[in-house]
Motif scaffolding. Sequence first.
Motif, PDB file in Angstrom:
ATOM      1  N   ASN A  53       3.251   7.782  -0.282  1.00  0.00           N
ATOM      2  CA  ASN A  53       2.019   8.145   0.406  1.00  0.00           C
ATOM      3  C   ASN A  53       0.870   7.204   0.042  1.00  0.00           C
ATOM      4  O   ASN A  53       0.017   6.919   0.883  1.00  0.00           O
ATOM      5  CB  ASN A  53       1.638   9.599   0.093  1.00  0.00           C
ATOM      6  CG  ASN A  53       2.517  10.579   0.853  1.00  0.00           C
ATOM      7  OD1 ASN A  53       3.009  10.252   1.935  1.00  0.00           O
ATOM      8  ND2 ASN A  53       2.733  11.752   0.298  1.00  0.00           N
TER       9      ASN A  53
ATOM     10  N   SER B  69      -1.635   7.298   3.252  1.00  0.00           N
ATOM     11  CA  SER B  69      -1.988   8.716   3.382  1.00  0.00           C
ATOM     12  C   SER B  69      -2.822   9.169   2.191  1.00  0.00           C
ATOM     13  O   SER B  69      -3.624  10.085   2.298  1.00  0.00           O
ATOM     14  CB  SER B  69      -0.736   9.585   3.453  1.00  0.00           C
ATOM     15  OG  SER B  69       0.125   9.111   4.451  1.00  0.00           O
TER      16      SER B  69
ATOM     17  N   SER C  16      -6.591   3.136   5.604  1.00  0.00           N
ATOM     18  CA  SER C  16      -5.997   4.313   6.245  1.00  0.00           C
ATOM     19  C   SER C  16      -4.651   3.930   6.863  1.00  0.00           C
ATOM     20  O   SER C  16      -4.360   2.744   7.054  1.00  0.00           O
ATOM     21  CB  SER C  16      -6.956   4.872   7.285  1.00  0.00           C
ATOM     22  OG  SER C  16      -7.386   3.853   8.117  1.00  0.00           O
ATOM     23  N   PRO C  17      -3.827   4.937   7.175  1.00  0.00           N
ATOM     24  CA  PRO C  17      -2.468   4.638   7.628  1.00  0.00           C
ATOM     25  C   PRO C  17      -2.393   3.659   8.804  1.00  0.00           C
ATOM     26  O   PRO C  17      -1.545   2.771   8.821  1.00  0.00           O
ATOM     27  CB  PRO C  17      -1.934   6.016   8.023  1.00  0.00           C
ATOM     28  CG  PRO C  17      -2.666   6.962   7.156  1.00  0.00           C
ATOM     29  CD  PRO C  17      -4.043   6.381   6.992  1.00  0.00           C
TER      30      PRO C  17
ATOM     31  N   GLU D  55       0.951  12.399  11.948  1.00  0.00           N
ATOM     32  CA  GLU D  55       1.270  11.481  10.850  1.00  0.00           C
ATOM     33  C   GLU D  55       2.003  10.249  11.365  1.00  0.00           C
ATOM     34  O   GLU D  55       1.689   9.122  10.991  1.00  0.00           O
ATOM     35  CB  GLU D  55       2.159  12.196   9.812  1.00  0.00           C
ATOM     36  CG  GLU D  55       1.441  13.210   8.961  1.00  0.00           C
ATOM     37  CD  GLU D  55       0.223  12.616   8.264  1.00  0.00           C
ATOM     38  OE1 GLU D  55       0.374  11.576   7.601  1.00  0.00           O
ATOM     39  OE2 GLU D  55      -0.881  13.176   8.414  1.00  0.00           O
TER      40      GLU D  55
ATOM     41  N   LYS E  71      -0.257   7.895  13.362  1.00  0.00           N
ATOM     42  CA  LYS E  71      -1.103   7.069  12.505  1.00  0.00           C
ATOM     43  C   LYS E  71      -0.299   5.932  11.890  1.00  0.00           C
ATOM     44  O   LYS E  71      -0.755   4.794  11.822  1.00  0.00           O
ATOM     45  CB  LYS E  71      -1.722   7.927  11.394  1.00  0.00           C
ATOM     46  CG  LYS E  71      -2.784   8.877  11.913  1.00  0.00           C
ATOM     47  CD  LYS E  71      -3.625   9.441  10.788  1.00  0.00           C
ATOM     48  CE  LYS E  71      -2.974  10.638  10.148  1.00  0.00           C
ATOM     49  NZ  LYS E  71      -3.858  11.315   9.185  1.00  0.00           N
ATOM     50  N   SER E  72       0.934   6.252  11.466  1.00  0.00           N
ATOM     51  CA  SER E  72       1.721   5.217  10.800  1.00  0.00           C
ATOM     52  C   SER E  72       2.177   4.143  11.782  1.00  0.00           C
ATOM     53  O   SER E  72       2.592   3.067  11.381  1.00  0.00           O
ATOM     54  CB  SER E  72       2.920   5.831  10.079  1.00  0.00           C
ATOM     55  OG  SER E  72       3.937   6.142  11.003  1.00  0.00           O
TER      56      SER E  72
END
Lengths: 231, 318
Positions: A38, A43, A62-63, B195, B198-199
Amino acid sequence: MKRFGALLALNDLSFQLRRSEILGIAGPNGAGKSTLLNVCGGSLAPTSGEIILEGERVDGLSPYQMCHRGLGRTFQIPQVFASMSVGENIAVGRMFGGGEADATDIVRFLIDACGLAGRRDERAGKVSLMTRKMIMLAAVLATRPKLVFLDEPLAGLNKDEIQVFMDLISRLRDEMDLTFVVVEHKVRALSLLSDRLMVIHFGRRICLDTPEVVVKDSQVVDVYLGTEFDA
Amino acid sequence: MSGQLQFWSGVAAFAVAGLLVGESYLYHTLILFFIWTIVVVGWDLLLGYVGIFSFAQLVFFAAGAYATGMLSINLDVPSVAALVLGGVTVALLGLLIGLPCLRLRGEYVALFTFAVHLALPSILIQGRSVGTGGSTGLMGIPPMEVFGKTIHTIDKVPWYYLTLAAAAITVYAVYFVIVPGRLGKAFVMLRDSEEFAKSLGVNDYKYKLIAFTLSALMTGIAGGLYGQYLGVVTPKILGNELFLMAMLMLSIGGLGRFPGVILGAFIITVGNEILRDAGQLRLLALGVCVVLAILLVPNGIIHLRERGWGHAMRWWKA
């Protein structure tokens, strides 16, 4: 280092990656593997310490910024965009990943490589676990990362599927010039796949070497493998 | 039938119907349907496509009606300019309400935005000094003026075509421009798996704020039209009745698929007028309808075709 209040989840953990290697990371439950991932995926921001990718600091980004710098990751619980088709899942990886426009069609290449050619138009929410994992991997690779973190990619797969997946990772590493960091509990498979293996325990690195050396290390056997080597 | 074809035939059918209706009351019902279409489409964009549980949509609607009305009453801004400026003001309000929502998870967004909804009537009632008109609201909002012609509330046919055009433009922009485009892809990615989105490089803050702003803009303009059409707006616009109605349109119609919420808006505006005689019982009936809709058609009638329909048919034959 990553601290959650009084809990030190990652403690003076540092390691260097070599280009185009596959680094396996193993360790008991609660060792800090997920925290490490993470932090590397953006994250979580590290409490202290640096992450440097090709000379540039990327920690604390940020991701989505991590992605644009060339850091990709997959998730322990396979993620897909359930309402989109399999093909779209991979196309959006290229659309938002910020990779350079490529002469070769990366999306088509990945769909073929990951064995998804026959499923391009299926809804991604309705496929099997293995296919979900393939979709997730292909979508991440469509962002053209340099370095990819895989979070327990083999969990829940049967023997044959594990073999297929491991062959695919090795092949993609060679063909796309990728570096992989694989966090995994299945140590036997991991030691076959990895060039180097790192074992962490209570947020500390206890061993980092070739798999042959690591699985014989007395400390590793003590805290993780047990006296008999059995994945 | 493809979506585009459905859309154009729908618009054409309503355009022709406008020549045939001939009855003022029916025009009124359809004008309200067009205005509500804009509201639920804006809501669908935020809730159905981005997956943000915003309950501030009637705040945007009320703010649009108030901003447009106050601009023309207090500052003598011409009606069309007031409508546009009102919409822009509400878009900024949407941005402002969206900001804290970036840091909140799903159900907390719902709580926060609903708190804004509950707070607004008191603010409007207390705001006499800034020109909200207090509890009596704004009376005599100047009517719409287009090409030097004034369109009063009683001019049903011009209002019919004006609101039809506004609704058609909104529906087209949302379902045939935004949703299939890059924005829509980012929205659906954030909805399906934030999630993962975003990745893969999706800037979540940026796209969520865009969604809030666009949704507020449309809803604000719908509110502005509503105020100009009726000539009056009071804090009651934020009452239970309109809120329940809008919820019903979403839950009966079905989110995230054209023309789900629009069908919902049609059924509910027409149904509401049929129930007009029921008086106080109407609210109760609306509440019962919300519960029934959630139990019987959890994904709305638009999703019946693929799953529920076959299921219902088998059940019927058995």
